[in-house]
Write an enzyme that holds these catalytic residues in place. Structure first.
Site, PDB file in Angstrom:
ATOM      1  N   GLY A  45       0.834  -1.194   0.000  1.00 50.25           N
ATOM      2  CA  GLY A  45       0.000   0.000   0.000  1.00 50.25           C
ATOM      3  C   GLY A  45       0.867   1.240   0.000  1.00 50.25           C
ATOM      4  O   GLY A  45       1.999   1.219   0.507  1.00 50.25           O
ATOM      5  N   GLN A  50       2.839   9.993   1.003  1.00 47.18           N
ATOM      6  CA  GLN A  50       4.150   9.330   1.087  1.00 47.18           C
ATOM      7  C   GLN A  50       5.049   9.637  -0.110  1.00 47.18           C
ATOM      8  O   GLN A  50       6.245   9.339  -0.073  1.00 47.18           O
ATOM      9  CB  GLN A  50       3.971   7.816   1.222  1.00 47.18           C
ATOM     10  CG  GLN A  50       3.396   7.392   2.563  1.00 47.18           C
ATOM     11  CD  GLN A  50       3.231   5.895   2.633  1.00 47.18           C
ATOM     12  OE1 GLN A  50       2.248   5.357   2.153  1.00 47.18           O
ATOM     13  NE2 GLN A  50       4.208   5.209   3.196  1.00 47.18           N
ATOM     14  N   CYS A  90       5.765   0.030   7.126  1.00 51.56           N
ATOM     15  CA  CYS A  90       5.390   1.194   6.329  1.00 51.56           C
ATOM     16  C   CYS A  90       6.590   1.598   5.478  1.00 51.56           C
ATOM     17  O   CYS A  90       7.714   1.659   5.987  1.00 51.56           O
ATOM     18  CB  CYS A  90       4.995   2.329   7.272  1.00 51.56           C
ATOM     19  SG  CYS A  90       4.463   3.806   6.406  1.00 51.56           S
ATOM     20  N   LEU A  91       6.333   1.890   4.202  1.00 50.10           N
ATOM     21  CA  LEU A  91       7.442   2.272   3.315  1.00 50.10           C
ATOM     22  C   LEU A  91       8.103   3.571   3.773  1.00 50.10           C
ATOM     23  O   LEU A  91       9.242   3.850   3.399  1.00 50.10           O
ATOM     24  CB  LEU A  91       6.944   2.411   1.870  1.00 50.10           C
ATOM     25  CG  LEU A  91       6.488   1.105   1.196  1.00 50.10           C
ATOM     26  CD1 LEU A  91       5.950   1.389  -0.197  1.00 50.10           C
ATOM     27  CD2 LEU A  91       7.621   0.087   1.132  1.00 50.10           C
ATOM     28  N   HIS A 132      -4.657   1.312   7.403  1.00 51.31           N
ATOM     29  CA  HIS A 132      -3.318   1.896   7.523  1.00 51.31           C
ATOM     30  C   HIS A 132      -3.165   3.070   6.549  1.00 51.31           C
ATOM     31  O   HIS A 132      -2.707   4.155   6.927  1.00 51.31           O
ATOM     32  CB  HIS A 132      -2.284   0.788   7.241  1.00 51.31           C
ATOM     33  CG  HIS A 132      -0.858   1.234   7.196  1.00 51.31           C
ATOM     34  ND1 HIS A 132       0.107   0.730   8.049  1.00 51.31           N
ATOM     35  CD2 HIS A 132      -0.200   2.111   6.391  1.00 51.31           C
ATOM     36  CE1 HIS A 132       1.268   1.309   7.774  1.00 51.31           C
ATOM     37  NE2 HIS A 132       1.117   2.140   6.768  1.00 51.31           N
ATOM     38  N   GLU A 133      -3.591   2.851   5.295  1.00 51.93           N
ATOM     39  CA  GLU A 133      -3.460   3.912   4.283  1.00 51.93           C
ATOM     40  C   GLU A 133      -4.420   5.074   4.571  1.00 51.93           C
ATOM     41  O   GLU A 133      -4.054   6.239   4.397  1.00 51.93           O
ATOM     42  CB  GLU A 133      -3.698   3.362   2.873  1.00 51.93           C
ATOM     43  CG  GLU A 133      -2.720   2.278   2.414  1.00 51.93           C
ATOM     44  CD  GLU A 133      -1.261   2.643   2.605  1.00 51.93           C
ATOM     45  OE1 GLU A 133      -0.911   3.835   2.492  1.00 51.93           O
ATOM     46  OE2 GLU A 133      -0.451   1.742   2.893  1.00 51.93           O
ATOM     47  N   HIS A 136      -2.935   7.379   6.931  1.00 51.55           N
ATOM     48  CA  HIS A 136      -1.930   8.273   6.319  1.00 51.55           C
ATOM     49  C   HIS A 136      -2.574   9.579   5.847  1.00 51.55           C
ATOM     50  O   HIS A 136      -1.984  10.654   5.961  1.00 51.55           O
ATOM     51  CB  HIS A 136      -1.277   7.611   5.102  1.00 51.55           C
ATOM     52  CG  HIS A 136      -0.065   6.787   5.424  1.00 51.55           C
ATOM     53  ND1 HIS A 136       1.060   7.317   6.023  1.00 51.55           N
ATOM     54  CD2 HIS A 136       0.217   5.480   5.214  1.00 51.55           C
ATOM     55  CE1 HIS A 136       1.965   6.360   6.163  1.00 51.55           C
ATOM     56  NE2 HIS A 136       1.478   5.233   5.688  1.00 51.55           N
TER      57      HIS A 136
HETATM   58 NI    NI Z   1       2.401   3.345   5.631  1.00 48.72          NI
END
Ligand code: NI
Length: 164
Positions: A45, A50, A90-91, A132-133, A136
């Site tokens: 995701g 991000q 998380c990226l 989660h997204e 963000h």
């Molecule tokens: Ni993330």
């Protein structure tokens, strides 16, 4: 095109993203670039914030049926009472993971890339990924959901790993 991923030391990750007013060619290009970026980074995701764009967009590529989504202007319509724990990463916080408890299923409404209203009922990893997204887009990271002491430990671990 591969985009740079914003990481933990950037305050932008704590900002709230804005609604998309029109799905124009710029948005279509952004979504394509987000997919390419997520794929290369081997993520499941990625949200627009991000990659430095404060718009309410995220993409998912979870290995389950219906796991590939382009989500624009999402609204969470329902969350199950039943909860489950997943080890999340998380990226934007590479190398760090943590056990996060969230509702097991989620019902979400959003616009797809054609501007068509979609309603998805997701469970297991996709439900976790969507939540989660979605977080963000409101400036919330998974580590913000941890016990404050554990959160601090994770941040220190991240700083040590990345020599910050
Ligand atoms: Ni993330």
């Amino acid at each position: 095109m591969i985009l740079d991923i914003v990481t933990l030391n950037d305050q932008m990750l704590h900002s709230k993203s804005e609604e998309v007013k029109e799905i124009d060619t710029e948005i279509v290009k952004l979504v394509k670039d987000m997919y390419d970026t997520m794929e290369l980074a081997k993520g499941v995701g990625l949200s627009a914030v991000q990659v430095g764009v404060l718009k309410r967009i995220f993409v998912t590529d979870v290995p389950q049926k219906g796991g590939k989504l382009v989500v624009i202007n999402p609204v969470i319509k329902d969350l199950s009472e039943k909860r489950r724990v997943y080890e999340e990463g998380c990226l934007s916080i590479p190398g760090i993971s943590g056990d996060i408890e969230r509702p097991d299923t989620v019902v979400i409404e959003f616009l797809d890339i054609r501007g068509k209203l979609q309603r998805v009922h997701a469970n297991s990893l996709l439900a976790t990924c969507i939540q989660h997204e979605f977080d963000h887009l409101n400036g919330i990271l998974f580590i913000d959901k941890l016990d404050p002491e554990i959160k601090l430990k994770k941040i220190n671990e991240y700083r040590k790993q990345h020599r910050l």
